[in-house]
Design an enzyme around this catalytic site. Structure first.
Site, short mmCIF file in Angstrom:
data_model
loop_
_atom_site.label_atom_id
_atom_site.label_comp_id
_atom_site.label_asym_id
_atom_site.label_seq_id
_atom_site.Cartn_x
_atom_site.Cartn_y
_atom_site.Cartn_z
N LYS A 234 0.81 -1.22 0.00
CA LYS A 234 0.00 0.00 0.00
C LYS A 234 0.84 1.26 0.00
O LYS A 234 2.05 1.22 0.21
CB LYS A 234 -0.96 -0.03 1.19
CG LYS A 234 -2.11 -1.00 0.96
CD LYS A 234 -3.14 -0.98 2.06
CE LYS A 234 -4.26 -1.98 1.68
NZ LYS A 234 -5.21 -2.18 2.76
N ARG A 268 -3.19 -9.73 5.43
CA ARG A 268 -3.56 -9.87 4.03
C ARG A 268 -2.33 -9.49 3.20
O ARG A 268 -1.83 -8.38 3.36
CB ARG A 268 -4.74 -8.94 3.76
CG ARG A 268 -5.55 -9.23 2.53
CD ARG A 268 -6.80 -8.35 2.49
NE ARG A 268 -7.42 -8.46 1.20
CZ ARG A 268 -7.05 -7.77 0.13
NH1 ARG A 268 -6.06 -6.91 0.21
NH2 ARG A 268 -7.68 -7.95 -1.02
N1 HH2 Z 1 -7.26 -3.89 1.29
C1 HH2 Z 1 -7.61 -3.95 -0.01
C2 HH2 Z 1 -8.70 -4.75 -0.41
N2 HH2 Z 1 -9.39 -5.48 0.48
N3 HH2 Z 1 -9.72 -6.22 2.70
C3 HH2 Z 1 -9.39 -6.18 3.99
N4 HH2 Z 1 -10.06 -6.91 4.89
N5 HH2 Z 1 -8.35 -5.40 4.45
C4 HH2 Z 1 -7.61 -4.62 3.60
O1 HH2 Z 1 -6.70 -3.90 4.07
C5 HH2 Z 1 -7.96 -4.63 2.22
C6 HH2 Z 1 -9.03 -5.45 1.79
C7 HH2 Z 1 -6.86 -3.17 -1.02
O2 HH2 Z 1 -5.82 -3.90 -1.58
P1 HH2 Z 1 -5.89 -4.76 -2.94
O3 HH2 Z 1 -6.91 -5.83 -2.84
O4 HH2 Z 1 -4.53 -5.23 -3.24
O5 HH2 Z 1 -6.25 -3.71 -4.05
P2 HH2 Z 1 -7.58 -3.32 -4.81
O6 HH2 Z 1 -8.59 -2.84 -3.82
O7 HH2 Z 1 -7.13 -2.23 -5.76
O8 HH2 Z 1 -8.10 -4.53 -5.54
#
Ligand code: HH2
Length: 290
Positions: A234, A268
């Site tokens: 992030k 995660r």
């Molecule tokens: N962060 C993201 C998405 N889902 N779920 C939980 N529980 N906690 C988090 O910190 C979290 C999450 C964002 O990251 P990512 O899935 O890599 O990216 P994107 O939202 O662009 O798909």
């Protein structure tokens, strides 16, 4: 992995039942991230084909992932919402395949009740509710599905959440929000012991807010529910290291280890091998200091 012994690790009660599997959260667990989207901030467009998704999930399991989180809607800052039909088409075939072929549990990262229902029908055994079940119908859906639910804090909406987020006391406000959402979930029929909390690192938060949440994680752990924390790749990792997305594995793993030492039960992660090593070191050191 060694059993947890850090002084910040909470007593979270019974192991978590995820479908036919049980996750003993006394050992920190890794949730591998699998985004089947064209636009996720770090892996968008890379795993949208069924075979590529399966291969990626298998690799994460081999590296030490304890569950795989499948997402079909990016929630990165500025992301545009995805229509229900499109999100279903992205995640359901992948979940079906992973649930039948992987030796670990599969969760679905979504805000939509229809996606929750179809995902559990397809074999998902956990809901990662990134808006803490605030979408209309989501509380009822989660209650009827009988699987664990991660309630995540987000201030605002992904499209606008990074425009000057403000808090008087970020930890107190995130904690109060999570407790309120857990109460709403319980009233809807989600058993209290099926709820996990996530402070939502990067979701409507500045770097200072994110750091304060991580430093004061023990206060959130004391709320009594297992904590999920997502720092992987992030912006805060980029801000602190000056590294681009593809070079944030070390920074992310260190932050994940810190979160675990401060009470996180599940982290995660995209870079599972690096995260697993970091957690092993952190837990061994925590045991030493008992
Ligand atoms: N962060 C993201 C998405 N889902 N779920 C939980 N529980 N906690 C988090 O910190 C979290 C999450 C964002 O990251 P990512 O899935 O890599 O990216 P994107 O939202 O662009 O798909």
């Amino acid at each position: 992995m060694e059993r947890a012994a850090g002084r910040h690790r909470p007593q979270t009660g019974d192991p978590l039942k995820v479908g036919a599997r049980t996750l003993d959260l006394a050992t920190p667990r890794i949730m591998g991230v699998l985004n089947v989207t064209p636009d996720s901030f770090s892996d968008g467009g890379r795993f949208t084909g069924l075979d590529a998704a399966l291969e990626r999930a298998r690799a994460m399991v081999e590296e030490g992932a304890d569950l795989i989180d499948v997402g079909g809607e990016s929630t990165r800052p500025g992301a545009v919402p995805v229509a229900e039909g499109e999100e279903l088409a992205r995640v359901i075939p992948v979940i079906e395949r992973l649930a039948s072929e992987l030796p670990v549990a599969v969760s679905v990262d979504t805000r939509k009740p229809a996606v929750m229902r179809a995902a559990v029908d397809a074999g998902a055994t956990m809901i990662n509710a990134v808006d803490a079940l605030r979408t209309e119908g989501a509380l009822t859906a989660a209650a009827s599905l009988g699987v664990p639910v991660c309630l995540m804090h987000m201030q605002g909406e992904p499209a606008t959440m990074q425009r000057e987020p403000r808090y008087a006391d970020v930890v107190a406000e995130v904690g109060a929000f999570l407790v309120e959402r857990a109460r709403a979930a319980e009233q809807a029929g989600v058993p209290a012991d099926a709820v996990l909390f996530d402070p939502g690192i990067g979701f409507g938060k500045t770097l200072a807010h994110n750091l304060e949440l991580l430093r004061r994680l023990p206060e959130l752990a004391r709320l009594g529910r297992p904590l999920v924390v997502g720092v992987s790749r992030k912006r805060l990792i980029g801000d602190l290291t000056g590294r681009p997305l593809e070079a944030r594995a070390v920074g992310s793993a260190v932050a994940a280890a810190f979160a675990v030492a401060r009470g996180a039960c599940i982290v995660r992660a995209h870079d599972v091998a690096a995260t697993r090593d970091a957690l092993r070191i952190a837990m061994a050191l925590a045991q030493e200091s008992r």
